[in-house]
Structures are given as structure tokens and as C-alpha cells.
Scaffold this motif. Structure first.
Motif, PDB file in Angstrom:
ATOM      1  N   ASN A   1       0.803  -1.221   0.000  1.00  0.00           N
ATOM      2  CA  ASN A   1       0.000   0.000   0.000  1.00  0.00           C
ATOM      3  C   ASN A   1       0.841   1.278   0.000  1.00  0.00           C
ATOM      4  O   ASN A   1       0.347   2.348   0.354  1.00  0.00           O
ATOM      5  CB  ASN A   1      -0.963   0.006   1.185  1.00  0.00           C
ATOM      6  N   GLY A   2       2.094   1.151  -0.346  1.00  0.00           N
ATOM      7  CA  GLY A   2       2.888   2.345  -0.598  1.00  0.00           C
ATOM      8  C   GLY A   2       3.606   2.929   0.606  1.00  0.00           C
ATOM      9  O   GLY A   2       4.086   4.053   0.544  1.00  0.00           O
ATOM     10  N   GLY A   3       3.665   2.216   1.737  1.00  0.00           N
ATOM     11  CA  GLY A   3       4.524   2.683   2.831  1.00  0.00           C
ATOM     12  C   GLY A   3       3.890   3.685   3.784  1.00  0.00           C
ATOM     13  O   GLY A   3       2.822   3.447   4.353  1.00  0.00           O
ATOM     14  N   GLY A   4       4.562   4.830   3.952  1.00  0.00           N
ATOM     15  CA  GLY A   4       4.255   5.791   5.011  1.00  0.00           C
ATOM     16  C   GLY A   4       2.807   6.250   5.156  1.00  0.00           C
ATOM     17  O   GLY A   4       2.322   6.425   6.273  1.00  0.00           O
ATOM     18  N   ALA A   5       2.112   6.437   4.035  1.00  0.00           N
ATOM     19  CA  ALA A   5       0.739   6.943   4.135  1.00  0.00           C
ATOM     20  C   ALA A   5      -0.149   5.882   4.792  1.00  0.00           C
ATOM     21  O   ALA A   5      -0.993   6.182   5.649  1.00  0.00           O
ATOM     22  CB  ALA A   5       0.207   7.285   2.746  1.00  0.00           C
TER      23      ALA A   5
END
Ligand code: TRP
Length: 455
Positions: A42-46
Motif C-alpha cells: 500500500n505504498g509505505g508511510g501513508a
């Protein structure tokens, strides 16, 4: 049938024992196997930010609800609802919680079994030089070996809990959890000192909102439940063993912080290593079985770190399976009045039978499907997407609307000894926010939202 003598009910002997057992339940494959790969997808930090919000706004309130209801009732899940809401249908929640325990254990023991299978493979160095993809599918598609390892997991779990709470669960989690923490710290130091590690840290902590989908948001919420062991009566059952002088507000907070910290540490172990060796962070469930062995293979002293890594996850998994079995063990012994040993043996027998089709789902029984899912897929789907959210919803509705916060307040404040400053906010979260959020996950998970064209 013999009656259970409630005056002889076991309990945790110390504050640290409560934390070890409850954090031990929460910290598991969810943190170390699943959290990194869904964060990667899901793209990490967010995704991480959304996950943290779900933990704080929904996970923590439900954890406090389970602990306080459990301690107030001082019973297993059936007995608890019977005592707190006599002559109502709430008693039957016990069926849902116990079914969920069997369902989760049946596939969780399979994944934990693969982890155990990787320990001797790591020690002997058997994986190096192999194609990691093939090595993993050779293992999970065979018949006998994975089954044996799942039974080892079940057997060890039974061994750890058969002597009860103080002399069983508390005793062993108090030994295992510090080992887990030390191993994590060693591996974290190794990982962040690899050349190129910062890229992995960036991936985990720098929010990239364009990679976050509505589906990802709901996955974060669902995972918050799973990771904190909520919605299945685990924390209710453990709460029933917590002594009256403990502060349940700080206990809940400590368990939630420990669980979140370990998930973050798992991310800090895995992503820097994955980036340092130019691999893909979004490789899904195979991340730790396929991608990571590649990392260790390329690393100096990799065999040692790989062995420590799989031992560490094995420990995390065992302290979680203890809690799954304890929900059923307490239900069976207290409701049926049979001895703990006999109850646990019966449960283990049934669990062993259920483990078989789950284990064979990747091999001999991969063609046996329901709605396009293998047995493993169906069990996982039912537990994560139906049983746990429904269980969490019932707890929120029970406390928020039926039992009411004013009746549990003295349990939460230890008869007024501790302040409950956030009672107003808490009431709002448990009555409105948690139920609405859970209903949305349920609609999403069952595909209803996508049929409506909303996600
Ligand atoms: N929380 C554990 C993990 O993260 C798994 C687990 C143990 C669990 N007991 C549970 C999940 C009860 C849901 C309900 O791996």
C-alpha cells in the motif's frame, strides 16, 4: 456434569505478566509477517499513518472495553456475557468467539509451521544457492512436512498453556517476550547499518498518499483488529485473569504501544534490508519466505541473522497461539466443568483435524475450493473479514449501547482510584465511531461496497 469452582479461578500474578501475555498475544505473525508486506503493497508511510489512526481511535477503545468487561465478569467469554447480561442472547457471542478461535488457529498454525520449517533450513544453510521461490513452494505444497510442523506448533502451544495462567501462559510469555525483543533489536541494528538502508526507512516513514487507495484504508482498519487480537474475546479472557489492583487504562495503552512498536521494528528490519539488496518491497505474503532469504543470502553472516529471524517469528507466533487456545480452554473447562488437561486435549484433537485441510491447501488439496478459495483462503477470509469485525462490533455495541459506560466505569477507574479523563471521548468512540467504522469494513470485505461502486 461437574461444576467449575470459580473460587479457584487462576489469575495473572504480576503486572509484568499481564503485559507479557497480552502483548504476546497481540504481537505475532500479524506484526512481523503481514504488517510489512501490506505496508509494502500500500505504498509505505501513508498507509502507516492511517494504521496508527485506526489503532488509536478504534483499537485502543475496544481493547479497554474487552479488558474491563472481562475483569468485571471474571469469567470465560460465555460466562462473561451470561453474568453481565443474564437471560439475553448475548450469551451466544461465546459461540462466535470460540468459532473464530478455531478458525484462526487452523490456518495460523500452518503459517507458523512454515516459519518453524525455516529454522532448521536456516541453520543448515540449505536455502542458500536455491531458488527461494521454488524452495518455498516446495515446502508449502508438500504433504507431510508442513503438517508435522503445524502439529509441532499446536503441541508446543498446548504444552505452554496446560498448567494454567500463572504457571503456564504467564510463566512462558515472561521468558519468551524479552528474548523476542532482544532478537528484534539485534536484527534492527544489522538492518539499518546496511549500505543503502535509508531508502527503506524512507519508504516506511515518508507518506506517499498517491499510493493509498480506499481499499488500503479499510485494510489498515481490519489489520488493526487482527494485530491487537481484538474481536475474539482474547482480551476479554485475559482481562478476566487480571487482578483488581491493576490499572486497565495504562495496561491497554502499554499493550497497544508494544504491539505497534514491534510492527514498526519489523518494518525497520525488513525494508532497509530489502532496499539495500535492490529487491521489491511489495512482493506480498512471500516477502519473508522468498524475498528475505535472498537478503540474508547476500549478507555477511546471513545464516546467523536468518536463523535468529525465524526463531524470533516462531516465538511471536507461539505467544499468539497460546491466547487463541486459551479462549476455548477457558470456555470448555468453566462451562462444561471438565478438567483443564482433558479440555485442552479435546480442543487440540479438533484443532489438529482442522489444521489438515488448511495445510494441504497449497498442495494435495489445492483444487478443493469454495467460491474460488482454498480451505485456507476461506478460513482466513471468514476470520479476518467476518468473525473479527462482527465480534468487535458486538463488543462495541454491548458496552456502548447495552451495558453502558456508566456501569463499567468503576471497573475502569478501580472504584474511583484512577481518573478516567477521556471518558467523554471514549463513550463517543465506542458508541459511534467504532461501530460505524466496523460496519464499513464489513461492507467492504464482503464486496458490498464495490458492488455499490463506492471503492
Ligand atoms: N494478534 C496476533 C498477530 O498479530 C494474532 C492473534 C492472536 C489474533 N490472537 C488473536 C488475532 C485473536 C485476532 C484475534 O499475529
Amino acid at each position: 456434569m461437574a461444576k467449575f469452582d470459580f473460587s479457584k479461578r487462576d489469575s495473572f500474578g504480576s503486572k509484568i505478566g499481564v503485559i507479557a501475555a497480552a502483548a504476546g498475544s497481540a504481537i505475532g505473525l500479524g506484526n512481523i509477517w503481514k504488517f510489512p508486506y501490506i505496508t509494502g503493497e500500500n505504498g509505505g508511510g501513508a498507509f502507516l499513518l492511517v494504521y496508527l489512526a485506526c489503532i488509536a481511535l478504534i483499537g485502543l477503545p475496544i481493547m479497554l472495553a474487552e479488558f474491563s468487561l472481562g475483569r468485571k465478569a471474571n469469567r470465560n467469554v460465555f460466562g462473561a456475557f451470561k453474568k453481565l447480561a443474564p437471560n439475553t442472547g448475548w450469551y451466544w457471542s461465546g459461540v462466535l468467539f470460540n468459532t473464530a478461535a478455531f478458525t484462526i488457529m487452523s490456518y495460523y498454525a500452518v503459517v507458523a509451521g512454515w516459519i518453524f520449517a525455516y529454522i532448521p533450513r536456516s541453520i543448515s544453510g540449505a536455502l542458500s544457492g536455491q531458488n527461494f521461490n521454488e524452495a518455498f513452494s516446495n515446502l508449502n505444497s508438500s504433504t507431510v512436512e508442513p503438517l508435522i510442523w503445524s502439529f509441532v506448533v499446536l503441541g508446543l502451544t498446548i504444552f505452554f498453556i496446560h498448567s494454567g495462567i500463572k504457571k503456564g501462559i504467564e510463566k512462558y510469555t515472561k521468558i519468551l517476550m524479552p528474548i523476542l525483543l532482544v532478537l528484534m533489536i539485534i536484527l534492527m541494528i544489522r538492518s539499518v547499518t546496511l549500505p543503502g538502508a535509508m531508502e527503506g526507512i524512507d519508504f516506511l516513514f515518508a507518506p506517499n498518499f498517491s499510493a493509498l487507495t480506499p481499499g488500503g484504508v479499510l485494510e489498515a482498519l481490519g489489520h488493526a483488529f487482527f494485530s491487537l487480537s481484538l474481536g475474539m474475546g482474547v482480551m476479554m479472557t485475559y482481562g478476566s485473569y487480571i487482578q483488581k489492583q491493576e490499572n486497565l487504562q495504562t495496561t491497554s495503552l502499554q499493550v497497544v504501544i508494544a504491539d505497534t512498536a514491534i510492527a514498526l521494528m519489523a518494518g525497520v528490519i525488513i525494508f532497509p534490508a530489502v532496499f539495500a539488496y535492490d529487491l521489491e518491497p511489495s512482493s506480498g505474503p512471500g516477502l519473508i519466505f522468498i524475498t528475505l532469504p535472498g537478503v540474508f543470502n547476500a549478507m555477511q553472516g546471513g545464516i546467523i541473522f536468518q536463523t535468529l529471524f525465524f526463531i524470533l517469528i516462531g516465538i511471536a507466533a507461539l505467544t499468539s497461539t497460546m491466547s487463541l487456545v486459551e479462549v476455548v480452554a477457558s470456555s470448555v473447562t468453566e462451562q462444561l466443568g471438565i478438567s483443564r488437561n482433558k479440555g485442552i486435549l479435546m480442543i487440540a484433537g479438533l484443532m489438529a483435524l482442522l489444521i489438515i485441510p488448511n495445510s494441504l491447501s497449497y498442495g494435495a488439496m489445492s483444487d478443493v475450493t469454495l467460491f474460488g478459495h482454498t480451505v485456507f483462503g476461506v478460513f482466513d477470509f471468514l476470520a479476518s473479514n467476518i468473525f473479527l469485525p462482527v465480534g468487535g462490533l458486538m463488543i462495541a455495541l454491548f458496552l456502548g449501547w447495552f451495558y453502558k459506560l456508566k456501569n463499567i466505569r468503576s471497573e475502569i477507574t478501580n472504584e474511583g482510584k484512577y481518573r478516567f479523563r477521556l471518558a467523554g471521548v471514549y463513550n463517543y468512540l465506542i458508541k459511534y465511531i467504532a461501530p460505524v467504522a466496523i460496519v464499513i469494513i464489513l461492507l467492504y470485505a464482503t464486496g458490498i461496497l464495490s458492488k455499490l461502486g463506492w471503492v
